[in-house]
Design a protein around this motif. Structure first.
Motif, PDB file in Angstrom:
ATOM      1  N   THR A   1       0.858  -1.171   0.000  1.00 33.58           N
ATOM      2  CA  THR A   1       0.000   0.000   0.000  1.00 33.58           C
ATOM      3  C   THR A   1       0.897   1.223   0.000  1.00 33.58           C
ATOM      4  N   SER A   2       0.708   2.104  -0.974  1.00 31.18           N
ATOM      5  CA  SER A   2       1.565   3.273  -1.105  1.00 31.18           C
ATOM      6  C   SER A   2       1.442   4.165   0.133  1.00 31.18           C
ATOM      7  N   LEU A   3       2.486   4.971   0.342  1.00 32.65           N
ATOM      8  CA  LEU A   3       2.562   5.808   1.540  1.00 32.65           C
ATOM      9  C   LEU A   3       1.397   6.790   1.589  1.00 32.65           C
ATOM     10  N   TRP A   4       1.050   7.422   0.461  1.00 32.41           N
ATOM     11  CA  TRP A   4      -0.016   8.425   0.481  1.00 32.41           C
ATOM     12  C   TRP A   4      -1.366   7.792   0.808  1.00 32.41           C
ATOM     13  N   LYS A   5      -1.560   6.529   0.358  1.00 26.16           N
ATOM     14  CA  LYS A   5      -2.809   5.837   0.691  1.00 26.16           C
ATOM     15  C   LYS A   5      -2.865   5.521   2.181  1.00 26.16           C
ATOM     16  N   ARG A   6      -1.736   5.107   2.733  1.00 28.53           N
ATOM     17  CA  ARG A   6      -1.704   4.820   4.172  1.00 28.53           C
ATOM     18  C   ARG A   6      -2.024   6.079   4.980  1.00 28.53           C
ATOM     19  N   ILE A   7      -1.401   7.200   4.579  1.00 27.17           N
ATOM     20  CA  ILE A   7      -1.637   8.456   5.295  1.00 27.17           C
ATOM     21  C   ILE A   7      -3.101   8.870   5.182  1.00 27.17           C
ATOM     22  N   LEU A   8      -3.674   8.709   3.971  1.00 25.03           N
ATOM     23  CA  LEU A   8      -5.067   9.095   3.758  1.00 25.03           C
ATOM     24  C   LEU A   8      -6.015   8.243   4.593  1.00 25.03           C
TER      25      LEU A   8
END
Length: 556
Positions: free
Chosen positions: A4-11
């Motif tokens: 899971t990409s970093l931006w998706k995790r943050i979102l």
């Protein structure tokens, strides 16, 4: 691979954190509610005392303070079912036509002869003319006051039915105009009732139309049906009428175009006034009304007319110096002063026989506007706060039992993956409450039922995903690939099932009313949040666990 990409995790994490922060005020419901009420009170009055400041300080201003509003069955309150007397509007329309029509017929006296209004049923104007040969001319003059009906169903029809027979002219509203009038009356009554309830600061009332001429009013937190009926049941119809005479006989013949009304002043008990039915100005011309005190220091209400009404009022008072005129409120003469001089400013004062609470209530009613027709109350119900608390406790128990049963079943069936689904289910419920708080929705017992139903539907998506992962594991794929394909190939089935349920929730909301709408709202929100938690939150938890443990095999 299961990445899971970093931006998706943050979102995903950010949405969950926002949900927790947004739902948190509901854990401290009474404290936050007192904080919100105190702020609203300060904004309205501009006064801050020690108790109010303490309530404001009871919750930090930098934290969200939106709450899920509790419905009548959870908070307690009052429910009324009212019927709007639309026939009153027909009578008022016809009575308002008479003065102008009388002048027009008087101008054609050479053709129609003498004219007089004769008794007729309410909603009907019946005029006798002196010259029967002039009935066609009278009908022609009356038709000049008719206008086309502006609704689609009544297109091409006139608003008046005009008939001439012998020496009698009869005028009523047409069926198309009655239907249009009913619709306007109901919309106006709904808006005025809502304004009156909102003026006194009640929390999240439910005011909806039921059937053709009924209105359902639910006001949570109110303890007395009589209090609510006093607030909304009074038409607060204010008029200023010329005085014809004064006497003690309530059954005296007032003459055509006149009426007999009692005095509301205790000092004039048994006195009746004969007034012209057509008012000079009405409460609809008011632009402001507020409580005040008269020259003797007694509670009163000050009012102000708009520009056109102020001009009419000024012209009338200038032309009738030393003549009495009546201030009529809800078919009672509350005052009949003698005009000493012209009143060009368009302002005035109502006083006498009121305490501070009554003057405040009257100002609210006048400011919100007069009801277009009277109300008759068909049903009333009061729910005490104790019963509301019992409903909350019962709903809480039902939700906990439902959640516990779902968690046990998921863990027993899917083991560690069932734990992941249970964590996502908690996040799902938190998000539901956060969204309900932000949009200011009202939660009722059917709404709680919608939340409990959402619990089962939320893990249903996880069941589809886990079963699909099981199938992929049987094809000897690696665990990471099996999890990734399980999510990808279960998505279409999850999406289809939830979209169809969302459509049903939309139909329930559109066609339903009251509790049914509450159920539909929580169900629709639950569907959206369950899609998010089942597909994204559980996947993030699973990916984090997989990166940490790096298992060679998994058991689902």
């Amino acid at each position: 691979m299961l990445k899971t990409s970093l931006w998706k995790r943050i979102l995903i994490i950010g949405i969950c954190v926002l949900g927790i922060v947004g739902a948190m005020p509901n854990l401290f419901y009474k404290r936050v509610e007192a904080h919100n009420d105190a702020i609203a009170r300060v904004e309205k009055t501009g006064v801050t005392d020690a108790a109010t400041q303490q309530a404001i300080d009871g919750w930090p201003n930098w934290l969200p303070s939106q709450l899920v509003n509790l419905g009548l069955d959870l908070r307690g309150g009052v429910q009324l079912l009212a019927s709007v007397q639309v026939e009153d509007v027909y009578k008022a329309r016809i009575d308002a036509l008479w003065p102008d029509l009388r002048r027009a017929l008087s101008d054609a006296r050479a053709d129609v002869g003498g004219i007089r209004r004769v008794p007729a049923p309410d909603g009907e104007l019946r005029i006798e003319i002196g010259n029967p040969d002039g009935i066609a001319k009278a009908v022609e003059i009356a038709r000049g006051f008719a206008t086309p009906v502006t609704t689609l169903t009544g297109a091409g029809e006139s608003d008046l039915n005009i008939r001439g027979q012998g020496n009698t002219l009869t005028i009523t509203l047409s069926d198309a105009e009655k239907a249009a009038t009913d619709e306007r009356t109901m919309q106006q009554a709904l808006e005025i009732i809502r304004n009156r309830v909102d003026e006194v600061g009640t929390r999240e009332p439910t005011i909806i139309r039921e059937g053709e001429n009924r209105i359902l009013i639910q006001v949570p937190g109110l303890g007395s049906a009589e209090e609510l009926k006093q607030l909304i049941g009074t038409t607060a119809k204010l008029t200023f009428n010329p005085v014809v005479g004064r006497g003690t006989d309530p059954n005296a013949n007032p003459g055509a175009g006149n009426m007999v009304l009692p005095s509301a002043d205790e000092r004039e008990k048994g006195i009746y006034y004969t007034l012209e039915s057509a008012p000079v100005v009405t409460g609809e011309d008011l632009v402001d009304a507020r409580p005040a005190f008269d020259q003797d220091g007694k509670p009163a209400v000050e009012f102000r007319f708009n520009a056109s009404a102020a001009k009419r009022f000024g012209a009338f008072t200038a032309a009738n110096i030393n003549q009495p005129f009546a201030i009529v409120l809800d078919d009672q003469v509350i005052s009949a002063p003698v005009i000493r001089s012209a009143i060009p400013g368009g302002t005035g004062q109502i006083s006498g026989g009121m305490n501070v609470e009554q003057s405040t209530l009257l100002a609210v009613q006048l400011r919100a506007g007069a009801l277009p027709a009277g109300l008759s109350f068909l049903q009333e119900r009061t729910v005490g706060p104790e019963l509301g608390q019992d409903s909350i406790d019962a709903g809480r128990v039902a939700a906990m039992v439902g959640y516990g049963a779902v968690v046990l079943l998921m863990i027993a069936t899917y083991g560690l993956f069932g734990v992941f689904a249970s964590i996502a289910l908690v996040v799902n419920i938190i998000l539901i409450f956060a969204i309900l708080s932000v949009i200011g929705a009202t939660l009722t017992l059917p709404g709680i039922a919608g939340i409990v139903l959402t619990m089962g539907m939320a893990v249903d998506a996880n069941v589809l995903i886990f079963e699909r992962i099981r199938e992929e594991l049987r094809t000897s794929r690696g665990p990471a690939k099996a999890i990734e394909l399980g999510y990808a190939r279960a998505f279409s089935a999850i999406f289809d099932s939830n979209i169809t349920t969302l459509m049903i929730a939309g139909i329930l909301f559109y066609l339903g009313s009251g509790p049914v709408k509450g159920f539909a709202v929580t169900l629709a929100i639950g569907i959206i949040t369950s899609l998010f938690t089942a597909i994204y939150v559980t996947r993030l938890i699973m990916a984090t666990w997989f990166d940490w443990r790096r298992p060679r095999t998994i058991e689902v």
